[in-house]
Design an enzyme around this catalytic site. Structure first.
Site, short mmCIF file in Angstrom:
data_model
loop_
_atom_site.label_atom_id
_atom_site.label_comp_id
_atom_site.label_asym_id
_atom_site.label_seq_id
_atom_site.Cartn_x
_atom_site.Cartn_y
_atom_site.Cartn_z
N ASP A 9 0.86 -1.18 0.00
CA ASP A 9 0.00 0.00 0.00
C ASP A 9 0.90 1.24 0.00
O ASP A 9 1.67 1.45 0.94
CB ASP A 9 -0.90 -0.02 1.24
N ASP A 103 -2.77 2.38 -6.23
CA ASP A 103 -1.66 2.44 -5.29
C ASP A 103 -1.57 1.26 -4.34
O ASP A 103 -0.84 1.33 -3.34
CB ASP A 103 -1.74 3.74 -4.48
N GLU A 104 -2.28 0.17 -4.61
CA GLU A 104 -2.14 -0.99 -3.73
C GLU A 104 -2.42 -2.28 -4.49
O GLU A 104 -3.13 -2.28 -5.50
CB GLU A 104 -3.05 -0.90 -2.50
#
Length: 387
Positions: A9, A103-104
């Site tokens: 993350d 983003d993860e």
């Protein structure tokens, strides 16, 4: 073979990218999102979070809490490019990567001990690659399943690394609040609190029959999670569950003609995206957020799949006409779910369907070449009903 999952993350992703690219923003409170008074915060840097600013907060409240902050709009094209670089790094450590957002992602690294000394070492290497190549930081969680890995990635933010080893699950979970559980939202959290359940440990010890009575069938899932059990696989190239768009208006809208014009614009955007990515859907959902921030959703499921703007619009109008409008509207959304790959089902009794499909194919070719606004309904040009 012991199963190992890593959850990566990125830390304050949008804000971190902007601070990386603009030295003047480094070390200063930065808020990224819709910069108008009716916008919302997409990401706040850690410097801004010290003032109580967080994602999904209204921009007005963010400015009140952090008047000296730097406020900039989202640059989704840039963030998508960085996300693509991230995915390339992930793919070098595992062939099974499940992106959750820009983003993860989850990585299944089961069996990779033959290449690395431990799953923890893999996470360390991923973080080092991200730092050295992208000049960004990420937090990582390593655990035997997805639920625990995602929970672990939150433990040491920012730039953290936390490992949950087999046998540690219940001890680690015992004292955590139920709000940290996957599947436990605000309403279910209140139901559990009414039953005297405030921690994951208490949830693990609760009677399953009692949980089912008050929470429904999801009780079996959250009870298993409370024991650290989660058999969901990491799924590479996850198919989308829905495709939709939302519009937040500079000023509240309230008349039926305004609402119908905005629904038409949404139907065009969503229909185009459905056809562009070669999906069709059966369930149309309308989201309405009023000036008071009261939010409601209404859905209708069709008999056949569709990807056509006019069908989406007609259903959206039908749904909205059943919603009483007693105050201004600040946001409208249109989402299509219950998806399948390919176009909508064609009927032998509707010969006009072929012509309709051909028409949209021509329209989409023009939009793909010249932009989304090159072809639109006449009533959207001036935002008024035709005479």
């Amino acid at each position: 073979m012991q199963r190992w999952i890593i959850h990566i993350d990125m830390d304050a992703f949008f804000a971190a990218v902007e601070q990386r690219d603009n030295e003047a923003l480094r070390g200063k409170p930065l808020i990224v999102g819709g910069i108008g008074n009716r916008g919302v915060v997409a990401t706040a840097s850690y410097e801004a979070r010290r003032f109580g600013v967080h994602s999904a907060m209204s921009m007005v409240e963010a400015r009140r809490r952090c008047p000296e902050g730097n406020f900039i709009p989202c640059d989704h094209a840039k963030y998508s490019r960085v996300s693509a670089q991230l995915q390339r790094i992930f793919s070098e450590f595992s062939p099974i990567v499940e992106p959750l957002s820009l983003d993860e992602a989850f990585l299944d690294v089961t069996g990779m001990e033959q290449l690395y000394s431990s799953p923890k070492k893999i996470a360390v290497c991923i973080k080092e690659r991200i730092q050295s190549e992208l000049h960004l930081t990420a937090s990582a969680g390593v655990a035997p399943n997805k639920f625990l890995a995602k929970l672990a990635s939150e433990m040491k933010k920012p730039n953290g690394l936390f490992v949950i080893y087999p046998g540690e699950e219940e001890a680690m979970l015992r004292d955590l609040p139920i709000a940290s559980m996957w599947g436990v939202g605000k309403s279910m959290g209140q139901v559990l609190k009414n039953l005297g359940i405030f921690t994951i440990g208490q949830l693990a010890q609760a009677d399953v029959a009692l949980l089912v009575k008050h929470c429904g069938q999801i009780a079996y899932k959250i009870h298993a999670l409370a024991h650290g059990q989660d058999d969901r696989p990491v799924v590479a190239d996850l198919e989308p569950k829905s495709i939709g768009n939302e519009l937040t208006f500079p000023l509240d809208i309230s008349t039926r003609s305004q609402i119908e014009a905005e629904l038409l614009a949404l139907a065009e955007k969503v229909g185009w995206r459905l056809r562009r990515y070669e999906y069709s859907g059966k369930t149309i959902t309308i989201k309405v957020r009023f000036a008071s921030f009261k939010t409601i959703t209404r859905s209708k499921t069709l008999l056949d799949y569709t990807q056509f703007d006019d069908v989406l619009y007609d259903v959206a109008i039908e749904i909205c006409r059943g919603i009483p409008i007693r105050e201004g509207i600040r946001l409208l959304g249109l989402t299509v779910s219950n998806l399948q790959s390919g176009g909508g089902q064609l009927s032998l009794f509707e010969p006009q369907q072929d012509k309709r499909a051909a028409m949209y194919e021509t329209i989409d070719k023009l939009r793909n070449r010249f932009g989304a606004g090159i072809v639109t309904k006449g009533r959207l040009i001036n935002g008024k009903e035709p005479n």
